[in-house]
Design a protein around this motif. Structure first.
Motif, PDB file in Angstrom:
ATOM      1  N   GLY A  27       0.812  -1.213   0.000  1.00  0.00           N
ATOM      2  CA  GLY A  27       0.000   0.000   0.000  1.00  0.00           C
ATOM      3  C   GLY A  27       0.841   1.258   0.000  1.00  0.00           C
ATOM      4  N   LEU A  28       1.915   1.240   0.773  1.00  0.00           N
ATOM      5  CA  LEU A  28       2.808   2.399   0.846  1.00  0.00           C
ATOM      6  C   LEU A  28       3.492   2.636  -0.502  1.00  0.00           C
ATOM      7  N   PHE A  29       4.013   1.569  -1.081  1.00  0.00           N
ATOM      8  CA  PHE A  29       4.718   1.688  -2.360  1.00  0.00           C
ATOM      9  C   PHE A  29       3.788   2.155  -3.481  1.00  0.00           C
ATOM     10  N   LEU A  30       2.645   1.469  -3.615  1.00  0.00           N
ATOM     11  CA  LEU A  30       1.728   1.809  -4.698  1.00  0.00           C
ATOM     12  C   LEU A  30       1.012   3.138  -4.445  1.00  0.00           C
ATOM     13  N   GLY A  31       0.750   3.453  -3.171  1.00  0.00           N
ATOM     14  CA  GLY A  31       0.141   4.731  -2.844  1.00  0.00           C
ATOM     15  C   GLY A  31       1.037   5.893  -3.226  1.00  0.00           C
ATOM     16  N   LYS A  32       2.321   5.754  -2.938  1.00  0.00           N
ATOM     17  CA  LYS A  32       3.289   6.785  -3.313  1.00  0.00           C
ATOM     18  C   LYS A  32       3.454   6.848  -4.824  1.00  0.00           C
ATOM     19  N   LEU A  33       3.459   5.686  -5.453  1.00  0.00           N
ATOM     20  CA  LEU A  33       3.642   5.621  -6.901  1.00  0.00           C
ATOM     21  C   LEU A  33       2.482   6.280  -7.651  1.00  0.00           C
ATOM     22  N   MET A  34       1.267   6.104  -7.134  1.00  0.00           N
ATOM     23  CA  MET A  34       0.077   6.600  -7.835  1.00  0.00           C
ATOM     24  C   MET A  34      -0.333   8.007  -7.422  1.00  0.00           C
ATOM     25  N   ALA A  35       0.177   8.493  -6.299  1.00  0.00           N
ATOM     26  CA  ALA A  35      -0.214   9.821  -5.807  1.00  0.00           C
ATOM     27  C   ALA A  35       0.218  10.913  -6.777  1.00  0.00           C
ATOM     28  N   GLY A 112      -2.794  10.414   1.833  1.00  0.00           N
ATOM     29  CA  GLY A 112      -1.798  11.073   2.667  1.00  0.00           C
ATOM     30  C   GLY A 112      -0.706  11.728   1.845  1.00  0.00           C
ATOM     31  N   PHE A 113      -0.208  11.029   0.831  1.00  0.00           N
ATOM     32  CA  PHE A 113       0.836  11.587  -0.025  1.00  0.00           C
ATOM     33  C   PHE A 113       0.302  12.730  -0.888  1.00  0.00           C
ATOM     34  N   GLU A 114      -0.959  12.609  -1.307  1.00  0.00           N
ATOM     35  CA  GLU A 114      -1.550  13.663  -2.135  1.00  0.00           C
ATOM     36  C   GLU A 114      -1.820  14.937  -1.344  1.00  0.00           C
ATOM     37  N   SER A 115      -1.922  14.815  -0.019  1.00  0.00           N
ATOM     38  CA  SER A 115      -2.180  15.999   0.814  1.00  0.00           C
ATOM     39  C   SER A 115      -0.928  16.854   1.025  1.00  0.00           C
ATOM     40  N   ILE A 116       0.228  16.330   0.643  1.00  0.00           N
ATOM     41  CA  ILE A 116       1.483  17.068   0.812  1.00  0.00           C
ATOM     42  C   ILE A 116       1.612  18.123  -0.274  1.00  0.00           C
ATOM     43  N   ASP A 117       1.976  19.320   0.121  1.00  0.00           N
ATOM     44  CA  ASP A 117       2.191  20.402  -0.839  1.00  0.00           C
ATOM     45  C   ASP A 117       3.367  20.041  -1.746  1.00  0.00           C
ATOM     46  N   GLU A 118       3.119  19.972  -3.033  1.00  0.00           N
ATOM     47  CA  GLU A 118       4.167  19.589  -3.980  1.00  0.00           C
ATOM     48  C   GLU A 118       5.316  20.594  -3.991  1.00  0.00           C
ATOM     49  N   ASP A 119       5.020  21.851  -3.629  1.00  0.00           N
ATOM     50  CA  ASP A 119       6.084  22.865  -3.605  1.00  0.00           C
ATOM     51  C   ASP A 119       7.159  22.513  -2.577  1.00  0.00           C
ATOM     52  N   ILE A 120       6.744  21.895  -1.475  1.00  0.00           N
ATOM     53  CA  ILE A 120       7.705  21.494  -0.442  1.00  0.00           C
ATOM     54  C   ILE A 120       8.647  20.434  -0.986  1.00  0.00           C
ATOM     55  N   GLU A 121       8.076  19.445  -1.662  1.00  0.00           N
ATOM     56  CA  GLU A 121       8.894  18.371  -2.232  1.00  0.00           C
ATOM     57  C   GLU A 121       9.793  18.896  -3.344  1.00  0.00           C
ATOM     58  N   ASN A 122       9.261  19.763  -4.181  1.00  0.00           N
ATOM     59  CA  ASN A 122      10.068  20.318  -5.273  1.00  0.00           C
ATOM     60  C   ASN A 122      11.220  21.169  -4.744  1.00  0.00           C
ATOM     61  N   ALA A 123      10.962  21.908  -3.645  1.00  0.00           N
ATOM     62  CA  ALA A 123      12.019  22.720  -3.039  1.00  0.00           C
ATOM     63  C   ALA A 123      13.139  21.830  -2.512  1.00  0.00           C
ATOM     64  N   ALA A 124      12.773  20.691  -1.936  1.00  0.00           N
ATOM     65  CA  ALA A 124      13.777  19.751  -1.430  1.00  0.00           C
ATOM     66  C   ALA A 124      14.598  19.169  -2.580  1.00  0.00           C
ATOM     67  N   ILE A 138      10.642  13.893   4.396  1.00  0.00           N
ATOM     68  CA  ILE A 138       9.556  14.837   4.128  1.00  0.00           C
ATOM     69  C   ILE A 138       8.218  14.132   3.895  1.00  0.00           C
ATOM     70  N   SER A 139       8.175  13.260   2.881  1.00  0.00           N
ATOM     71  CA  SER A 139       6.900  12.645   2.490  1.00  0.00           C
ATOM     72  C   SER A 139       6.302  11.780   3.592  1.00  0.00           C
ATOM     73  N   LEU A 140       7.105  10.854   4.138  1.00  0.00           N
ATOM     74  CA  LEU A 140       6.581   9.961   5.173  1.00  0.00           C
ATOM     75  C   LEU A 140       6.163  10.707   6.441  1.00  0.00           C
ATOM     76  N   PRO A 141       6.987  11.630   6.968  1.00  0.00           N
ATOM     77  CA  PRO A 141       6.543  12.359   8.170  1.00  0.00           C
ATOM     78  C   PRO A 141       5.267  13.160   7.953  1.00  0.00           C
ATOM     79  N   LEU A 142       5.133  13.800   6.784  1.00  0.00           N
ATOM     80  CA  LEU A 142       3.953  14.627   6.532  1.00  0.00           C
ATOM     81  C   LEU A 142       2.695  13.785   6.298  1.00  0.00           C
TER      82      LEU A 142
END
Length: 218
Positions: A27-35, A112-124, A138-142
């Motif tokens: 679920g974690l792998f595919l959830g992240k992959l599809m988000a 959960g992964f989709e709720s993360i602001d993409e700008d935060i990830e892109n900045a990283a 970043i992704s897992l904690p958020l």
């Protein structure tokens, strides 16, 4: 009496625990992959992932028998590798529980992964973070609350699985008899006191699981 009661309880917890590990990883792998991904055919793939939520458990059990049965390539390969079929074994109960619990973990992780602001990830990424570092720091904690909620709900769902497990793993005492199948047999044989003990035990465990999820959301 004591061993008769505890055997299905232990087996249910063991099956739910191991299927929970499988569900969590997948679920974690595919959830992240599809988000936040958009591609042709995504809706069809996601519909297939979520289908066990709406299919009757007997249909899931039937499909598992067809897929893992002796006449299927997968079933023949497993029998060649382990010198015995997977059907009516402890692992069959784990597989059945994994299939029915997976949609809850997948959906929770993806949201959960989709709720993360993409700008935060892109900045990283701009700062030089690798995808693994990005996921870990970043992704897992958020997305942690959604992930943990999905894991708890998946465990509770695996614990209560009945129909697919009964068809695919059977109801063998000490081997594949979980709490739901034990309750069914106890009622059928008129042993209501034992049935009540198992009913109360699974209600108690499920209540604790659900209240943990609600406390996390509070």
């Amino acid at each position: 009496m004591e061993e008769t009661f505890w055997s299905p309880v232990r087996l249910s917890i063991e099956v739910a625990f191991f299927s929970g590990i499988l569900v969590f990883v997948l679920g974690l792998f595919l959830g992240k992959l599809m988000a936040n991904k958009k591609f042709k055919g995504k809706s069809i793939i996601e519909t297939a992932f979520l289908l066990p939520l709406v299919l009757p458990p007997t249909v899931v059990g039937f499909l598992l028998i067809i897929f893992f049965g002796k006449n299927s390539p997968v079933g023949q390969w497993i029998e060649w590798l382990f010198h015995k079929p997977v059907i009516f074994t402890w692992w069959a109960a784990v597989i059945a529980s994994t299939v029915v619990a997976f949609p809850l973990m997948y959906q929770s992780a993806k949201l959960g992964f989709e709720s993360i602001d993409e700008d935060i990830e892109n900045a990283a990424r701009v700062d030089g973070a690798t995808e693994f570092t990005l996921l870990r720091k970043i992704s897992l904690p958020l997305a942690l609350k959604a992930i943990v909620s999905g894991a708890i709900l998946s465990f509770a769902r695996a614990l209560g699985e009945f129909g697919a497990t009964l068809m695919f793993a059977g109801n063998i005492p000490g081997k594949t008899q979980t709490i739901p199948t034990a309750i069914y047999v106890a009622i059928d044989s008129g042993n209501m006191s034992l049935a009540w003990l198992w009913v109360l035990s699974i209600i108690g465990i499920s209540f604790l699981m659900l209240i943990s999820v609600n406390l996390m959301k509070a």
